[in-house]
Design an enzyme around this catalytic site. Structure first.
Site, short mmCIF file in Angstrom:
data_model
loop_
_atom_site.label_atom_id
_atom_site.label_comp_id
_atom_site.label_asym_id
_atom_site.label_seq_id
_atom_site.Cartn_x
_atom_site.Cartn_y
_atom_site.Cartn_z
N LYS A 122 0.97 -1.02 -0.19
CA LYS A 122 0.04 -0.16 0.02
C LYS A 122 0.98 1.32 -0.18
O LYS A 122 2.14 1.18 0.39
CB LYS A 122 -0.92 -0.10 1.41
CG LYS A 122 -2.24 0.83 1.20
CD LYS A 122 -3.27 0.07 0.54
CE LYS A 122 -4.45 0.93 0.21
NZ LYS A 122 -5.65 -0.04 -0.26
N ASP A 162 -6.84 4.12 -4.63
CA ASP A 162 -7.58 3.98 -3.25
C ASP A 162 -8.39 5.57 -2.92
O ASP A 162 -8.55 6.14 -3.87
CB ASP A 162 -6.74 3.84 -2.09
CG ASP A 162 -7.41 3.09 -0.76
OD1 ASP A 162 -7.75 2.08 -0.80
OD2 ASP A 162 -7.38 3.96 0.18
P1 NDP Z 1 -12.75 7.83 -2.96
O1 NDP Z 1 -11.73 8.82 -2.71
O2 NDP Z 1 -13.41 7.56 -4.37
O3 NDP Z 1 -13.92 8.00 -1.92
C1 NDP Z 1 -13.85 8.03 -0.76
C2 NDP Z 1 -15.16 8.52 0.13
O4 NDP Z 1 -15.02 8.32 1.50
C3 NDP Z 1 -15.52 10.14 -0.28
O5 NDP Z 1 -16.90 9.97 -0.26
C4 NDP Z 1 -15.12 10.59 0.91
O6 NDP Z 1 -15.48 11.90 1.34
C5 NDP Z 1 -15.07 9.77 2.01
N1 NDP Z 1 -14.07 9.86 3.22
C6 NDP Z 1 -12.98 9.56 2.93
N2 NDP Z 1 -12.17 9.90 4.13
C7 NDP Z 1 -13.13 10.32 4.95
C8 NDP Z 1 -12.98 10.61 6.16
N3 NDP Z 1 -11.84 10.48 7.01
N4 NDP Z 1 -14.17 10.84 6.92
C9 NDP Z 1 -15.17 10.83 6.22
N5 NDP Z 1 -15.53 10.64 4.66
C10 NDP Z 1 -14.42 10.14 4.31
O7 NDP Z 1 -12.29 6.40 -2.28
P2 NDP Z 1 -12.70 5.06 -2.68
O8 NDP Z 1 -14.27 4.89 -2.75
O9 NDP Z 1 -11.97 4.07 -3.65
O10 NDP Z 1 -12.45 4.26 -0.96
C11 NDP Z 1 -13.49 4.17 -0.14
C12 NDP Z 1 -13.09 3.05 0.88
O11 NDP Z 1 -13.05 1.95 0.10
C13 NDP Z 1 -11.48 3.29 1.40
O12 NDP Z 1 -11.49 2.66 2.88
C14 NDP Z 1 -10.70 2.33 0.64
O13 NDP Z 1 -9.62 1.96 1.18
C15 NDP Z 1 -11.69 1.08 0.24
N6 NDP Z 1 -11.55 0.26 -0.64
C16 NDP Z 1 -11.04 1.03 -2.15
C17 NDP Z 1 -11.20 0.22 -3.17
C18 NDP Z 1 -10.91 0.58 -4.57
O14 NDP Z 1 -11.03 -0.05 -5.41
N7 NDP Z 1 -11.00 1.68 -4.76
C19 NDP Z 1 -10.99 -1.35 -2.95
C20 NDP Z 1 -10.99 -1.71 -1.68
C21 NDP Z 1 -11.35 -0.92 -0.57
P3 NDP Z 1 -14.43 13.43 0.64
O15 NDP Z 1 -14.67 13.24 -0.56
O16 NDP Z 1 -15.11 14.45 1.58
O17 NDP Z 1 -13.23 13.00 1.36
O1 2IT Z 2 -7.74 -1.68 -0.64
C1 2IT Z 2 -7.96 -2.08 -1.73
O2 2IT Z 2 -8.04 -3.47 -2.02
C2 2IT Z 2 -7.65 -1.19 -3.08
N1 2IT Z 2 -7.40 0.09 -2.73
C3 2IT Z 2 -7.55 -1.84 -4.47
C4 2IT Z 2 -6.01 -2.26 -4.69
C5 2IT Z 2 -5.68 -2.83 -5.88
O3 2IT Z 2 -4.46 -3.09 -6.30
O4 2IT Z 2 -6.48 -2.70 -6.91
#
Ligand code: NDP
Ligand code: 2IT
Length: 449
Positions: A122, A162
């Site tokens: 990561k 992420d």
């Molecule tokens: P994005 O940046 O697309 O979206 C994140 C969302 O969460 C936004 O709505 C953001 O609001 C909100 N957010 C982030 N930090 C905070 C905080 N500290 N407090 C409140 N709201 C918050 O990210 P993703 O959708 O990609 O990721 C969301 C979650 O999913 C994370 O935990 C990530 O690790 C996990 N994840 C992502 C994967 C992926 O493929 N993208 C895969 C597996 C897990 P704001 O815009 O106001 O910051």
């Molecule tokens: O938390 C996760 O699994 C991710 N942000 C996706 C990682 C990836 O390599 O696609």
């Protein structure tokens, strides 16, 4: 407290998120380690909690006004026992070594569960993309890749997105790598479809999450049809989770960002979701703007000093936290139970604190840990790598079918492992045990390295 956990805390002082993730895994794999002298002798748990390599670097960049900024960049190469390091990059002001070590640690087991040969990693930076122009984002990405490019490679370490890193950032990062290294390889996943990306990667985490929940419900002769769903976040994972919930006949009623959440009792339908996607992905607006367009919905600003988040107190059947770590604590867990929630599947990484998980389990809520239920994203990244290596590209349906199969497989693997160790129906224990065993056995086979 076991000596192993004491040592992790001593060696990583103040890194509370990392401690939390390690303890959560240790509590469920302790039995497996106790039964297996080889794991003890080879100090597998001690080794698995120590990053193979932690890269920490300065990123300088110049904003549109000519002012110079200094950020911190990181890559945690946690474990390469079963494949090249793989895991996302997070750009958020809260990013530090503790958060990235917890995420990289979780990623080891998640990647093992996908059945694909990917190690855990990561990275990211304490850079805040909010309010930055495209040109500023581009310059930051170029500065970041200036150092990161020396440490990654398509057979060595393959980052992806992420929080704060989506298609736009992956584009700038990939362009910078290509120029610096003079090579076009699949060094990042989540790429655009026209330049090596995989169909369904954007959708994969959210879709996979809902496929996982669908499997859990099917196990209990139930389905998502007619289920009211609480969703947090409004980014990549939340958007496609809502999309798939709608396709499967469920009704999402909430979405959030860091400034607060909206509650739409009548349901966020396909048209309203389109509005959210345009708002967040193209206009980069705030979720509060939803109520300007749909005045019957209610916006509640976030209050960090409150003892609970009212988002989780609305009556519902299912909950899908898709924002960030530790967004559901004890009071929220009680509220979820009171509100009638029967299933909670994590889209985010570690969104539920350990005491909150205990409350959910005690109240027979079906609980899916992120390392199992959000693994569809990295699994599809793995499929993108396979397509990049082979040069053969699959159709949408082909990738979606593979994603569905992988999620079913992870679901069944969790249940099987939990049963084997006397914790029938416990997805948390099953995910940790199955993921751990696979990596531990690979580490054993490869000797003390
Ligand atoms: P994005 O940046 O697309 O979206 C994140 C969302 O969460 C936004 O709505 C953001 O609001 C909100 N957010 C982030 N930090 C905070 C905080 N500290 N407090 C409140 N709201 C918050 O990210 P993703 O959708 O990609 O990721 C969301 C979650 O999913 C994370 O935990 C990530 O690790 C996990 N994840 C992502 C994967 C992926 O493929 N993208 C895969 C597996 C897990 P704001 O815009 O106001 O910051
Ligand atoms: O938390 C996760 O699994 C991710 N942000 C996706 C990682 C990836 O390599 O696609």
């Amino acid at each position: 407290m076991s000596n192993i956990i004491k040592n992790v805390k001593l060696r990583n002082p103040g890194e509370t998120e990392f401690h939390q993730a390690v303890e959560e895994v240790y509590e469920t794999v302790e039995k497996v380690i106790e039964k297996n002298e080889k794991y003890q002798k080879a100090k597998i748990f001690e080794r698995i909690t120590e990053p193979e390599r932690l890269i920490y670097f300065r990123v300088n960049w110049v904003d549109d006004k000519g002012e110079v900024h200094v950020n911190r960049g990181y890559r945690v190469q946690m474990n390469s026992a079963i494949g090249p390091y793989k895991g996302g990059l997070r750009f958020h002001p809260s990013v530090n070594a503790s958060i990235l070590k917890f995420l990289a640690f979780e990623q080891i087991f998640k990647n093992a569960l996908t059945g694909l040969p990917m190690g855990g990693g990561k990275g990211g930076a304490d850079f805040d993309p909010k309010g930055k122009s495209d040109a500023e984002i581009m310059r930051f990405c170029q500065g970041f890749m200036g150092e990161l490019s020396k440490h990654i490679g398509n057979r060595l370490d393959v980052p992806a997105g992420d929080i704060g890193v989506g298609g736009r950032e992956i584009g700038y990062l990939f362009g910078a790598y290509k120029k610096m290294r003079n090579e076009f390889t699949g060094v990042l996943t989540g790429k655009g479809i026209g330049w090596g990306g995989s169909l369904i990667r954007s959708e994969a985490t959210g879709y996979g999450l809902v496929y996982f929940a669908q499997n859990m419900l099917a196990e209990n002769k139930d389905s998502l049809q007619g289920k009211t769903c609480l969703v947090s976040g409004s980014g990549n994972v939340a958007q496609y989770a809502m999309k798939k919930i709608l396709i499967l006949g469920g009704k999402p009623v909430t979405a959030s960002d860091s400034s607060g959440y909206i509650y739409d009792e009548s349901g966020i339908d396909a048209e309203k979701l389109e509005f959210i996607m345009d708002l967040k992905n193209n206009r980069r607006g705030r979720i509060s703007e939803y109520t300007d367009k749909y005045p019957s919905a209610v916006f509640t600003p976030s209050d960090r000093s409150a003892e609970s988040n009212p988002l989780w107190a609305h009556p519902a059947d299912c909950a899908f936290p898709c924002a960030t770590q530790n967004e559901i604590d004890v009071n929220d867990a009680h509220n979820l139970v009171k509100g009638g929630v029967k299933l909670l599947a994590e889209g985010a990484n570690m969104p539920t604190t350990s005491p909150a998980i205990t409350i959910l389990l005690e109240n027979n809520v079906l609980y899916a840990p992120g390392k199992a239920s959000n693994a569809g994203g990295v699994a599809t990244s793995g499929l993108e790598m396979v397509q990049n290596y082979s040069g053969i590209y699959w159709t949408r349906d082909e990738v979606d079918t593979k994603l569905k199969d992988i999620m079913k497989d992870i679901h069944d693997t969790c249940l099987k492992a939990a049963k084997e160790f006397g914790m029938e129906g416990n997805y948390q224990a099953g995910a940790n045990i199955a993921g751990f065993q696979k990596v531990a056995d690979a580490m054993l086979a490869q000797g003390v390295i």
